[in-house]
Design a protein around this motif. Structure first.
Motif, PDB file in Angstrom:
ATOM      1  N   ASP A 102      -1.520   6.941  -7.171  1.00 19.25           N
ATOM      2  CA  ASP A 102      -2.452   8.070  -7.175  1.00 19.25           C
ATOM      3  C   ASP A 102      -1.925   9.205  -8.034  1.00 19.25           C
ATOM      4  OD1 ASP A 102      -4.218   6.744  -5.585  1.00 19.25           O
ATOM      5  OD2 ASP A 102      -3.584   7.678  -3.712  1.00 19.25           O
TER       6      ASP A 102
ATOM      7  N   TRP B  70      -2.139  -5.013  -5.569  1.00 17.48           N
ATOM      8  CA  TRP B  70      -3.063  -3.881  -5.600  1.00 17.48           C
ATOM      9  C   TRP B  70      -4.184  -4.038  -6.614  1.00 17.48           C
ATOM     10  CZ3 TRP B  70      -0.876  -1.524 -10.104  1.00 17.48           C
ATOM     11  CH2 TRP B  70       0.515  -1.643 -10.219  1.00 17.48           C
TER      12      TRP B  70
ATOM     13  N   GLN C  58       0.825  -1.218   0.000  1.00 22.93           N
ATOM     14  CA  GLN C  58       0.000   0.000   0.000  1.00 22.93           C
ATOM     15  C   GLN C  58       0.855   1.262   0.000  1.00 22.93           C
ATOM     16  OE1 GLN C  58       0.377  -2.130   2.411  1.00 22.93           O
ATOM     17  NE2 GLN C  58       0.186  -1.205   4.456  1.00 22.93           N
TER      18      GLN C  58
ATOM     19  N   ARG D 264      -6.909  -1.419  -5.899  1.00 26.95           N
ATOM     20  CA  ARG D 264      -6.649  -0.057  -6.369  1.00 26.95           C
ATOM     21  C   ARG D 264      -6.751   0.044  -7.885  1.00 26.95           C
ATOM     22  NH1 ARG D 264      -4.917   4.456  -4.390  1.00 26.95           N
ATOM     23  NH2 ARG D 264      -4.903   3.427  -2.373  1.00 26.95           N
TER      24      ARG D 264
ATOM     25  N   ALA E 164       0.704   3.209  -3.077  1.00 23.79           N
ATOM     26  CA  ALA E 164      -0.531   3.916  -3.399  1.00 23.79           C
ATOM     27  C   ALA E 164      -0.308   5.381  -3.790  1.00 23.79           C
ATOM     28  CB  ALA E 164      -1.513   3.812  -2.236  1.00 23.79           C
TER      29      ALA E 164
END
Lengths: 106, 106
Positions: A81, B90, A74, B93, A77
């Motif tokens: 993003d 992921w 994570q 995500r 992330a």
DNA sequence: TTGACATGATACCATTTAGTATCATACTTA
DNA sequence: TAAGTATGATACTAAATGGTATCATGTCAA
């Protein structure tokens, strides 16, 4: 400005650190085990691990006198993003990843 | 080891360069125009542009005495390729990104 | 053609970075 | 408990990095 984003990008900027991330993706390891994989001292590997930890990409668990280093996926992330800002430019590539996931789920 | 991957990750490691990439995603610009957006000299911006160009993230077109800097989104491909190594971590995500794309297509 | 403008290029500086060597600390085990 | 092992931490060095100042080059326009 997101310090997590900065720390994650910075952590991934070094090839040794990217290698460490890939190795830990396959198997958690102690510093000593990781050092065996590289041509540098344990102290240097430890420094890289600190940068990776600052970037949220790994976690460290004390087990006796050893420290188990684990990938923290994570932590990627913030990078994803940031990249998602460019959706309109790489729909095709994302779609191919999406398809890979769909195949895997069957 | 892929030098393109290294150069792209290195280019994205600096916050000013990530800002430049985002600005150029919206609109191509000359060095002078970009310099107006930052609190640093034109020479410093030029250095960042050179790093971005080395990373394959921008291209430069000479137009008269100006140099038009453009985003080259495919320069992000090596970064995405490297990240795709972690697909298994992921899925969620990626799925949310996929959904965003699906929504946009409607 | 001459002055103004946009950029290129170089030299320089301070800080960060990636590495080493070395010593301290803590845990294991015989 | 004492030796060996795994790690932490600090000081140091060389090179890379991000920035400035400055000057050179090339283009536009009156």
């Amino acid at each position: 400005m997101h310090i997590q984003t900065q720390n994650a990008f910075r952590a991934l900027a070094d090839p040794t650190r990217r290698d460490i991330v890939q190795i830990l993706a396959a198997q958690e390891m102690t510093i000593g085990q990781l050092t065996d994989r590289f041509d540098m001292t344990r102290a240097a590997v430890k420094k890289h691990l600190t940068v990776l930890s600052d970037g949220g990409l790994i976690s460290v668990e004390a087990r006796g006198r050893e420290r188990i280093n684990r990938l923290e996926p994570q932590g990627l992330a913030p990078v994803l993003d940031w990249l998602s800002y460019f959706d309109q430019f790489w729909d095709d590539r994302l779609n191919s990843l999406k398809e890979a996931i769909e195949r895997k789920k069957k």
